[in-house]
Design a protein around this motif. Sequence first.
Motif, PDB file in Angstrom:
ATOM      1  N   THR A 153       0.836  -1.205   0.000  1.00 21.48           N
ATOM      2  CA  THR A 153       0.000   0.000   0.000  1.00 21.48           C
ATOM      3  C   THR A 153       0.866   1.248   0.000  1.00 21.48           C
ATOM      4  N   ASP A 175      -0.672   6.548   2.216  1.00 18.77           N
ATOM      5  CA  ASP A 175      -2.028   6.923   2.622  1.00 18.77           C
ATOM      6  C   ASP A 175      -2.969   5.725   2.705  1.00 18.77           C
ATOM      7  N   GLY A 176      -2.448   4.495   2.539  1.00 22.91           N
ATOM      8  CA  GLY A 176      -3.271   3.292   2.621  1.00 22.91           C
ATOM      9  C   GLY A 176      -3.826   2.814   1.296  1.00 22.91           C
ATOM     10  N   GLN A 228       3.686  -1.150   3.875  1.00 24.93           N
ATOM     11  CA  GLN A 228       3.218   0.200   3.562  1.00 24.93           C
ATOM     12  C   GLN A 228       4.414   0.997   3.083  1.00 24.93           C
TER      13      GLN A 228
END
Length: 676
Positions: free
Chosen positions: A141, A144-145, A314
């Motif tokens: 990801t 920011d997700g 992430q």
Amino acid sequence: MGERRQHPSKRNASTTARTSSRQLRTPRTTPAAAPRPTTGRPKINTTKINKTKINKTKITKAKITKTGKARRHGVRKTLIVPLGSGTRRVRIIGIAMAIAISLCAGRLLQLQGFDSAAYGAIATASLTTTTPLLPARGEITGRDGTVLAGTQPAVDITADPTLTSQDCSETYVGDLCGLAQATKITQVIASHIKIDQPKTIATLMRHDTHFVYVAKKVPADVYTDIANQLDSDNLPGIYRENDPIRTYPNGPIASNIVGFVNGENEGRAGLEYSLNSSLAGVEGKESYESAPNGSKIPLGDSSITPAKNGTNYQLTIDPELQWMMQRRIDSQRARTGADWITAITMDVTTGEVLAMAQTPGYDSSDPGASKPSNLGDRAVSQAYEPGSVEKVLTSAALIDSGAANPETKVVVPPTIASGDGRIKDAEGHGTVHYTMRGIIANSSNIGTLMLTRQMDKTTLRNYLSSFGLGRTTGVELPGESAGSLPTADMKDYTRDQIAFGQGLSVTTLQEATAISAIVNGGIYHTPTVIKSASTADGTAVPIDRPAPRRVISAKTSAEVRDMMEAVVTHTAVSQKYLMLSHYRSGGKTGTAQRYDPKCGCYRGYVTSFVGFAPLDNPRLLTYVVVNNPKRGDSGTGTAGPVYRDIMQYALPRYGIVPDQKNKAWGARQMDRPLTW
């Protein structure tokens, strides 16, 4: 007629034969047979018969004709074969039975006693089915997700042809055996997914195997519908294997960083490749007792070793900024006709890469549609000669070592001898009196090499090495190039070239990281594209990062920043293309002769621009490299506008407060002359 006499030696045998006959015959010499009584049977003297000695041995030796009949003087005899001893027969049969029983008992003892475990295991294995349980590949990801790489549940449809074509009957024989059932199964599958029906029917009718693939990468919910319909139609023999589908929802955005997987879900580029083992997880398995038709026995033994799903990552990448950067360099490549362009935006306080794009690139969802040369990440793998951007590193080494300072005065001639040739500046001029600040602002090759000659070659190389040149940065991406940095015993002309960015090579990420360390106060941060990692249940996974290290003093850093501000403010052209609205900034252009491997010569240029903001407390840095532009040959015109647009978007996005514009902006640079 006289009576026929027998040979004396044969009388006894003749007598015996006549006596053992069922009827006593009169000699042929008798004129006439005695008349038979009209009633009853003739009386036989049994006493004489019983008393007659019968030589059984001689009877068995009687001559036997080819027809098997014993004849003696025309008299038919009956062959009598004596039977063997009954006791002997019983003994032989008993011995044979004892041997047979012993063999059976021995085999039974072997099976039940000695080899029972082995044969039990074989029997169990033949009735045990083991299927792999594939783990879910970890997600990738953005900061920011936003999902950049995810996994969708899917399966491969498999079949046992001995079950999918078991309806053999008199109607379907030979090669057509099982056609009806295979056709029905194929029609059910084809009603849900696209398949080659004739080929599938032929596959389901194979009689030489128990396993075939029917379709791959079928979404799990679609397979569920297929399985339910096959069950309701009582059509056995279709199974599944978990085979998740890797998806890339944002298409080409950050593909050069994320990478892609092949048909076996193995990473082949980007982070998918370098982090493949942790992203893939650990495979599990399910074992259960099965019936001969492959179905699971409800109450049979079963065991499950759960799969361990892959690690989730992430990234430091900002998908929105990445998208904007990608569009901007795509349009600039179309405008300049460049071979390729790379761009990076970094947080100079942490080494985090916020965006890193290239053009041309590829789409992770369809990498096969792009040329193989575009499937890597040029920002980490493509080495080039950086040109005048390298003067930032040279000036930092000069100031930090004490060899010069921003106010150092230099008389710069029109040209200067170096090796077998002469060096000149991009813009022709006569003899000029520059300060070091003026040399950097005007990007003078001659002035830079004249200052660099005041520092020994070993010291110069040590500084450049500490900035990360000549070795990989350690970023998590695969295929990173170390570039090239000459050794300390380099030739004098090589030192002259290195001073202004020729004679050595770097990567975009390598140079951006070095300049970040110089402008952020003098601290080198290893670049990274990974912000955090976690297991499937959310447990944090530690990431090993090298500790930051100081490469120059904070004072040197401030003085270099001050000189870089002069680059973007000293001319009207610079202010138009390089200055930022509402933010004080610094930067440096670069234009280097381009080495062309096709001819083994220098042909064309590599142009670039690097800049940062805010000036006094730097936060973001952007570096743009344009390879072989066909329209434009300076960093100011080809790379500068791209840098400016990216920074104007990124600075407010990260909440960086604009500088208060006042009279001090202009007065500050007037107090720092470029010439003397």
